[in-house]
Scaffold this active site. Structure first.
Site, PDB file in Angstrom:
ATOM      1  N   ASP B 229      -9.038  -3.338   5.213  1.00 16.20           N
ATOM      2  CA  ASP B 229      -9.879  -3.137   6.399  1.00 16.20           C
ATOM      3  C   ASP B 229     -11.190  -3.904   6.254  1.00 16.20           C
ATOM      4  O   ASP B 229     -11.637  -4.592   7.174  1.00 16.20           O
ATOM      5  CB  ASP B 229     -10.140  -1.628   6.573  1.00 16.20           C
ATOM      6  N   LYS B 233     -12.751  -7.472   8.260  1.00 15.99           N
ATOM      7  CA  LYS B 233     -14.088  -7.635   8.849  1.00 15.99           C
ATOM      8  C   LYS B 233     -14.793  -8.863   8.284  1.00 15.99           C
ATOM      9  O   LYS B 233     -15.429  -9.617   9.009  1.00 15.99           O
ATOM     10  CB  LYS B 233     -14.917  -6.367   8.609  1.00 15.99           C
TER      11      LYS B 233
END
Lengths: 371, 371
Positions: B229, B233
């Protein structure tokens, strides 16, 4: 973005911010003209200082503004004539006001109503009378009017995304409860040096002298110490959350100019007498230290109570406001969505380059909206 | 703003973010329709989940989406048919993708090329193959194309102004040198509890359990602990500063799932065996403590070197990353203009309300650009 073919730019002010902006404009214009989808040409058609100006009656771009301005003997256009000149340009016009001049600010409403957009770091336009604020946004396309657009990111925190973030919070329906922060690079430097979290720190008058020598104060440091600059910024933020703040003097603002020194005839006289009041400041420091706290010069808006204030407050040493470094600004937004831990924005809040950055990013927004 | 009379909105996803967005949309639609200058009507014409959908062939607004969706027996439209339906709407359309679905993300390029704008927190669209990134922005009006607009503020840091700020820095010509921060609410909570600046803290496996109980992790905590995750980003931010990052697995990403537990068949089995590795984590903590530091899970982009990495790092206790609280994110931009003290943005980086806020503020931007 599919942008308009040509947007005309007029710039007032060629000081620290103005020069930095012109350099950024040149970079931006070059990028936009090479945009593969829809090239846009930004044309600088006017540049004016308080003493002289350069522009061409046929709206020809200034090819070399530095030389043209230097060689110019043309006085600046009075504001009504400036509006007439710009409104007749063969396309959309953005006026970039890089001054802090009240007269220029007062002329925004007629400029906007004529369809001229404005981008500016000029705090005076948004922090003087509430009437001027209303007149500006009742004419602007991003207010309730149908004229030009007006953006002023750099009027608070220079290039830091303070105003755009606050607008996003309000427009998406968050409930902004409190805004608090250090809004002056000068005040930040003074108190971070006067009472560092790690202990120690110099006498207050000595730190004011150092700040002046480092160029962190206005030429006359009283213009920082009276708190008005911070009060203007708080006025803008409070109005953006919907409070009707009449002026930056209509709420409590603590001045750091001792009463006895208000009558000093010069900044130099003031600086030479300021040490007489170091003991008072040392007491403040010691009182805070006893509670494990430090003193900082902050501004805050309590939205439900409709209260705005500016002055000295004590903060726990672990508080983000206490831990600030150098001359950085910090702005904390306490909202319903963000709960106990506020949304915080921090960084340099003064200086030509970062102030100009806010102006340039506003210009990009306007150019896109003008497509 | 002078806005278009009507903009059609189609929403995919009605989970935590989707529901919060629909509430914000209703608030926004009401405000825009009452705008004194130029009222705009936002019409919700389609709402779809993975199981069912509701829309009308005559593009009539959904009057009560909750009831209409509940009573619907219509399956979701396959993506090509969805595009056909939207492209025939009698006005401009914005697709709001509140899923984290790869198939939906893969369909952005054809949607954009057909003139449909997209706003979304879906990280997968911008952090999968570099080819998909290129296809999206070569079609988009705010890329190099002439189709719809695409905005994705909430794909990094939820509603925090991370992507808009980075774009402003890049577009105004600043030289972004390093981006560093804590990009996961889960990792923030885990390490702020595992090793608080004030000392103490629980065993790592216990903190993971607590985080899961508080709803701070994915249903299977391994989906947070594998670092993917955060890697997604960082991929997005690195691409925004111009680095050609092939995928979120094309740079070093430290997984906190011990090798020996990679074969666990369930999240529960994983959680029950995680305490076997607490000693390793305690050693890390002790090593950092010896240097007066704390361990944090961070991501960084070194722009001049073109290096992206994600994993554990040690920070001085006075560093803003060490002092983070709760499950907050922090993002620091080191640039030429901001010098030694970076521009910092901090606050909640996860949660339905704040994620939806980023989506709603993107929608406002698109609606203004569509005028």
């Amino acid at each position: 973005m599919p942008l308009p073919r040509q947007v005309f730019i007029a710039v007032i002010g060629a000081g620290g911010v103005g020069k930095a902006f012109l350099a950024q404009l040149s970079h931006l214009a070059s990028n936009l003209s090479r945009s593969p989808g829809a090239p846009t040409y930004l044309s600088l058609i006017l540049l004016s200082t308080s003493k002289k100006s350069v522009y061409h009656s046929d709206y020809k771009s200034l090819s070399n503004w530095e030389a043209e301005l230097q060689n110019s003997t043309t006085p600046p256009l009075p504001l009504p004539q400036l509006a007439d000149y710009l409104v007749k340009a063969p396309g959309k016009v953005v006026l970039v006001d890089n001054t802090s001049n009240q007269d220029v600010a007062d002329s925004y409403p007629p400029f906007l109503k004529k369809g001229i957009s404005i981008v500016t770091p000029n705090k005076k336009a948004f922090s003087s009378t509430y009437q001027l604020w209303t007149d500006i946004f009742s004419g602007a396309a991003n207010g309730t009017g149908t004229g030009g657009y007006v953006f002023h990111e750099s009027s608070v925190g220079a290039g830091l995304p303070v105003i755009s973030t606050l607008k996003d919070l309000v427009e998406t329906g968050d409930d902004v409860r409190k805004i608090e922060g250090v809004f002056s690079g000068t005040m930040s430097f003074l108190f971070n040096s006067f009472q560092p979290v790690s202990g120690g720190g110099g006498k207050f008058s000595a730190e004011v002298k150092t700040a002046k020598e480092k160029g962190f104060t206005e030429p006359d440091p009283r213009d920082d110490l009276n708190g008005l600059d911070v009060a203007r910024k708080l006025t803008i933020l409070a109005r953006l959350v919907g409070l009707k703040i009449e002026s930056p003097t209509s709420f409590p603002v603590q001045s750091l100019i001792p009463k006895e020194l208000e009558s000093c005839s010069s900044g130099d006289e003031f600086l030479s007498r300021l040490p007489e009041f170091d003991n008072e400041m040392e007491e403040l420091k010691a009182d805070a230290e006893k509670e494990g706290k430090v003193v900082r010069f902050v501004g805050s808006v309590d939205v439900p109570k409709g209260e705005v204030k500016v002055g000295l407050e004590k903060f726990d040493k672990s508080h983000p406001i206490a831990a600030l470094k150098g001359s950085d600004n910090i702005i904390a937004f306490y909202t319903k969505r963000y709960g106990d831990n506020p949304l915080i924005i921090q960084g340099a809040g003064a200086g030509g380059e970062v102030t100009a950055m806010g102006v340039t990013s506003d210009l990009i927004k306007v150019v896109r909206l003008l497509q």
